[in-house]
Design a protein around this motif. Structure first.
Motif, PDB file in Angstrom:
ATOM      1  N   THR A 312       0.850  -0.933   0.298  1.00 50.13           N
ATOM      2  CA  THR A 312       0.214  -0.733   0.216  1.00 50.13           C
ATOM      3  C   THR A 312       0.732   1.183   0.165  1.00 50.13           C
ATOM      4  O   THR A 312       0.501   2.127  -0.083  1.00 50.13           O
ATOM      5  CB  THR A 312      -0.996   0.119   1.201  1.00 50.13           C
ATOM      6  OG1 THR A 312      -0.405  -0.274   2.140  1.00 50.13           O
ATOM      7  CG2 THR A 312      -2.032  -0.686   1.417  1.00 50.13           C
ATOM      8  N   TYR A 433      -6.598   5.567  -2.738  1.00 56.97           N
ATOM      9  CA  TYR A 433      -5.640   4.949  -4.066  1.00 56.97           C
ATOM     10  C   TYR A 433      -6.066   5.451  -5.681  1.00 56.97           C
ATOM     11  O   TYR A 433      -5.145   6.014  -6.444  1.00 56.97           O
ATOM     12  CB  TYR A 433      -5.103   3.421  -4.218  1.00 56.97           C
ATOM     13  CG  TYR A 433      -4.685   2.512  -5.233  1.00 56.97           C
ATOM     14  CD1 TYR A 433      -3.467   2.296  -4.598  1.00 56.97           C
ATOM     15  CD2 TYR A 433      -5.255   2.395  -6.008  1.00 56.97           C
ATOM     16  CE1 TYR A 433      -2.602   2.040  -5.552  1.00 56.97           C
ATOM     17  CE2 TYR A 433      -3.955   1.576  -6.999  1.00 56.97           C
ATOM     18  CZ  TYR A 433      -2.793   1.552  -6.849  1.00 56.97           C
ATOM     19  OH  TYR A 433      -2.439   1.494  -7.643  1.00 56.97           O
ATOM     20  N   LYS A 436     -11.161   3.933  -8.139  1.00 58.14           N
ATOM     21  CA  LYS A 436     -11.691   2.467  -8.623  1.00 58.14           C
ATOM     22  C   LYS A 436     -11.558   1.915  -7.447  1.00 58.14           C
ATOM     23  O   LYS A 436     -11.348   1.235  -6.893  1.00 58.14           O
ATOM     24  CB  LYS A 436     -10.940   1.610  -9.246  1.00 58.14           C
ATOM     25  CG  LYS A 436     -11.010   1.737 -10.704  1.00 58.14           C
ATOM     26  CD  LYS A 436     -10.432   1.449 -11.171  1.00 58.14           C
ATOM     27  CE  LYS A 436      -8.572   1.121 -11.269  1.00 58.14           C
ATOM     28  NZ  LYS A 436      -8.490   0.397 -11.968  1.00 58.14           N
ATOM     29  N   ALA A 437     -10.269   2.664  -5.743  1.00 61.60           N
ATOM     30  CA  ALA A 437      -9.985   2.363  -4.197  1.00 61.60           C
ATOM     31  C   ALA A 437      -9.723   3.240  -3.263  1.00 61.60           C
ATOM     32  O   ALA A 437      -8.946   3.785  -4.347  1.00 61.60           O
ATOM     33  CB  ALA A 437      -8.797   1.168  -4.848  1.00 61.60           C
ATOM     34  N   PHE A 453     -14.669   0.329  -0.621  1.00 62.60           N
ATOM     35  CA  PHE A 453     -14.857  -0.611  -1.111  1.00 62.60           C
ATOM     36  C   PHE A 453     -15.662   0.347  -3.009  1.00 62.60           C
ATOM     37  O   PHE A 453     -15.893   0.267  -3.986  1.00 62.60           O
ATOM     38  CB  PHE A 453     -16.102  -1.386  -1.960  1.00 62.60           C
ATOM     39  CG  PHE A 453     -15.709  -2.062  -0.558  1.00 62.60           C
ATOM     40  CD1 PHE A 453     -14.470  -2.318  -0.645  1.00 62.60           C
ATOM     41  CD2 PHE A 453     -17.441  -2.282   0.475  1.00 62.60           C
ATOM     42  CE1 PHE A 453     -14.945  -4.078   0.787  1.00 62.60           C
ATOM     43  CE2 PHE A 453     -17.374  -3.221   1.564  1.00 62.60           C
ATOM     44  CZ  PHE A 453     -15.761  -3.643   2.146  1.00 62.60           C
ATOM     45  N   ALA A 454     -15.452   1.712  -2.840  1.00 64.04           N
ATOM     46  CA  ALA A 454     -15.188   3.044  -3.698  1.00 64.04           C
ATOM     47  C   ALA A 454     -16.131   3.446  -3.791  1.00 64.04           C
ATOM     48  O   ALA A 454     -16.293   4.316  -5.364  1.00 64.04           O
ATOM     49  CB  ALA A 454     -14.087   2.229  -5.198  1.00 64.04           C
ATOM     50  N   ILE A 504      -4.714  -2.985  -0.583  1.00 63.36           N
ATOM     51  CA  ILE A 504      -5.820  -1.488  -2.357  1.00 63.36           C
ATOM     52  C   ILE A 504      -3.719  -1.291  -2.357  1.00 63.36           C
ATOM     53  O   ILE A 504      -3.187  -0.173  -1.827  1.00 63.36           O
ATOM     54  CB  ILE A 504      -6.054  -0.375  -1.068  1.00 63.36           C
ATOM     55  CG1 ILE A 504      -6.989  -0.599  -0.781  1.00 63.36           C
ATOM     56  CG2 ILE A 504      -6.512   0.883  -2.422  1.00 63.36           C
ATOM     57  CD1 ILE A 504      -8.638   0.448   0.024  1.00 63.36           C
ATOM     58  N   PHE A 509      -4.941  -3.104  -8.192  1.00 63.06           N
ATOM     59  CA  PHE A 509      -6.062  -2.016  -8.926  1.00 63.06           C
ATOM     60  C   PHE A 509      -5.522  -1.592  -9.637  1.00 63.06           C
ATOM     61  O   PHE A 509      -6.278  -0.659 -10.564  1.00 63.06           O
ATOM     62  CB  PHE A 509      -6.275  -1.046  -8.058  1.00 63.06           C
ATOM     63  CG  PHE A 509      -7.160  -1.779  -6.886  1.00 63.06           C
ATOM     64  CD1 PHE A 509      -8.822  -1.604  -7.756  1.00 63.06           C
ATOM     65  CD2 PHE A 509      -7.391  -1.995  -5.695  1.00 63.06           C
ATOM     66  CE1 PHE A 509      -9.668  -2.100  -6.793  1.00 63.06           C
ATOM     67  CE2 PHE A 509      -8.082  -2.501  -4.871  1.00 63.06           C
ATOM     68  CZ  PHE A 509      -9.368  -2.479  -5.360  1.00 63.06           C
TER      69      PHE A 509
END
Length: 537
Positions: A312, A433, A436-437, A453-454, A504, A509
């Protein structure tokens, strides 16, 4: 500025937690039996970990957090380094050191958005500094750009498109003919004009890299990151293969040499010079190296790697000693980097890192803050005021609003910020992130919203009239807890939902990014951000 009462309370919150990560590490190492503390870092500003342990040794990383694809140059007694900046803008922060271990940020060299920016090369030719930049500003394909400056601190020029299409990872070198060249992924090369700001030839194959055994567990071949130097009568070409992510054992450092920049190149008989061989090692996917001479004339290798268990944090910057051998090659001496190493001799110790806490009385865009994937003119959303930083609302939620982000390099930390809402805006604090994340907590004038979860977890919406709120985010080795306060931090309420964020990262991703602190402003109107405070624990 943060009032005294709140500052003291913030420090008290952290005091009991400062040694907790080391205690937990010792427990894990001892498996319930008598154990010793694992080697630990020095303690820097805001309790941030730093490589310099204060006893003549250092423990990697030398630059913690998401600082991948390092490119380093020696300029007299000074060292300068920069990294891939991806979507951050302003970008390409230049860091300075006088001992190769302690680094501080100076300035952001790239002031014009080029979209996503990958591995660059920083060099000096004559009295002028250059950065060669692979970028894809219009998502129509990669090209190599150049910026230059007569002073490393700037001002830096606007980017010049060299029209070297379909290439990334430039590496600059001056050949035995006195001409300038760029090597790129592949590994290919192209001659430049004497001023370094245009091409003077065609792109051509330069080197067919050494291949590892077929049964090695890697991501892919991906020859990239060529860095070159002339040492004695040889040119040395240092290259990465194996893929920069994927399996922990993928990325690696290889070398070749030639008496001419035009080849032929011979493979180093000791390849690979650096490679993670086991997932038990502290640093994964080690590669993308540059060689640099130390203050006392010894030699060092700087490259990046993922921290075991903390992908991460992105790819962090690592320093390893090397030695030149009698056969004219070199070898790495740092092992798996699990233990402290002697610092380079002869250097002048400087400051390390910089404080992340910000009362927004000075402009830190580029050096600390940047909007994620900014559109043209995105910087104009932010305006400094006497009481803080005002960010104009954009998008409907964090899912489509570029947040203001900040890189962190610690395994555990606490951050707080106060937000003030106006005209129907929504604002909050995130670990971000990409779109998407991300996770986070936000507030509108009428309710509190929770994101995981975005996406918003609508079942957790709570009616909560809010004009001003202070939010605390605690990330304790991927366990995330939120608190909030409507009385400037005198009393706190713990959010009822904790989150776990260890997954994440890039291998899930994509994007080669890291999990950053984010502040967002969505909906209508604007959000005022005040008194951002950071402490590692």
């Amino acid at each position: 500025m943060m009032n005294t009462t709140r500052r003291d309370a913030f420090k008290a919150l952290l005091a009991s937690a400062v040694s907790a990560p080391f205690a937990r590490a010792a427990d894990r190492a001892g498996n319930g039996a008598e154990s010793k503390l694992l080697p630990h870092w020095g303690v820097g500003v805001e309790n941030q970990r730093k490589a310099d342990r204060g006893d003549g040794t250092y423990l990697n990383p030398i630059v913690a957090g998401d600082h991948p694809d390092p490119t380093v140059m020696k300029d007299g007694d000074d060292y300068y380094m920069t990294f891939s900046s991806f979507y951050s803008y302003p970008g390409l922060v230049i860091w300075h050191s006088t001992d190769l271990v302690n680094w501080t940020p100076l300035t952001a060299a790239l002031s014009k958005s080029l979209g996503v920016v990958w591995a660059v090369d920083l060099c000096k030719h004559g009295d002028r500094y250059f950065i060669y930049i692979p970028a894809d500003p219009e998502e129509k394909g990669w090209s190599i750009y150049a910026i230059w400056a007569d002073d490393i601190r700037g001002p830096w020029s606007d980017p010049i498109d060299l029209k070297i299409h379909g290439c990334i990872d430039p590496g600059h070198v001056v050949g035995e003919d006195g001409k300038r060249y760029l090597f790129v992924n592949g590994i290919r090369k192209i001659r430049l004009t004497d001023d370094g700001l245009a091409t003077d030839g065609t792109l051509e194959p330069a080197y067919s890299p050494w291949r590892y055994p077929d049964d090695w567990i890697v991501e892919n071949f991906a020859p990239e990151g060529p860095k070159l130097l002339r040492h004695g009568e040889w040119f040395y070409l240092v290259t990465a293969v194996g893929g920069t992510a994927g399996p922990p054992t993928g990325h690696m450092v290889i070398a070749a040499r030639s008496r001419s920049i035009h080849g032929p190149w011979e493979h180093c008989p000791h390849n690979p010079l650096v490679r993670t061989t086991s997932a038990d090692e502290p640093w994964w996917s080690r590669g993308h190296a540059s060689l640099v001479e130390g203050p006392a004339g010894d030699w060092w290798m700087i490259y990046h790697g993922y921290e075991n268990g903390f992908r991460t944090l992105g790819r962090q910057t690592l320093l390893e000693p090397i030695e030149w051998t009698d056969d004219g090659w070199f070898r790495a001496l740092g092992g798996d980097l699990s233990r402290p190493l002697p610092k380079p001799k002869g250097g002048k110790r400087g400051s390390s890192g910089s404080a992340l806490s910000d009362d927004f009385s000075a402009d830190r865009f580029g050096v600390q803050w940047g909007f994620h994937d900014p559109a043209p003119g995105e910087r104009q959303r932010a305006r400094y005021e006497s009481r803080g930083l005002r960010i104009a609302a954009k998008g409907r939620s964090p899912a489509d609003s570029p947040p203001l982000t900040c890189i962190v390099g610690d395994r555990a930390y606490v951050v707080e910020a106060t937000i003030e809402l106006d005209q129907g805006a929504e604002g909050g604090l995130l670990l971000f992130y990409s779109h998407k994340a991300f996770v986070g907590v936000g507030f509108t004038p009428t309710e509190m919203r929770t994101y995981q979860f975005a996406e918003e977890q609508s079942w957790m919406r709570q009616p909560m009239p809010t004009r001003s709120v202070r939010i605390r985010l605690t990330n304790d080795q991927h366990i995330v807890t939120f608190h909030y306060s409507h009385d400037e931090g005198r009393t706190w309420i713990q959010h009822g939902h904790r989150m776990e964020v260890s997954g994440i990262h890039h291998n899930v991703f994509g994007g080669f990014l890291s999990l950053k602190i984010g502040l967002y402003s969505a909906g209508k109107g604007s959000v005022l951000i005040r008194d951002f405070d950071y402490r590692a624990v």
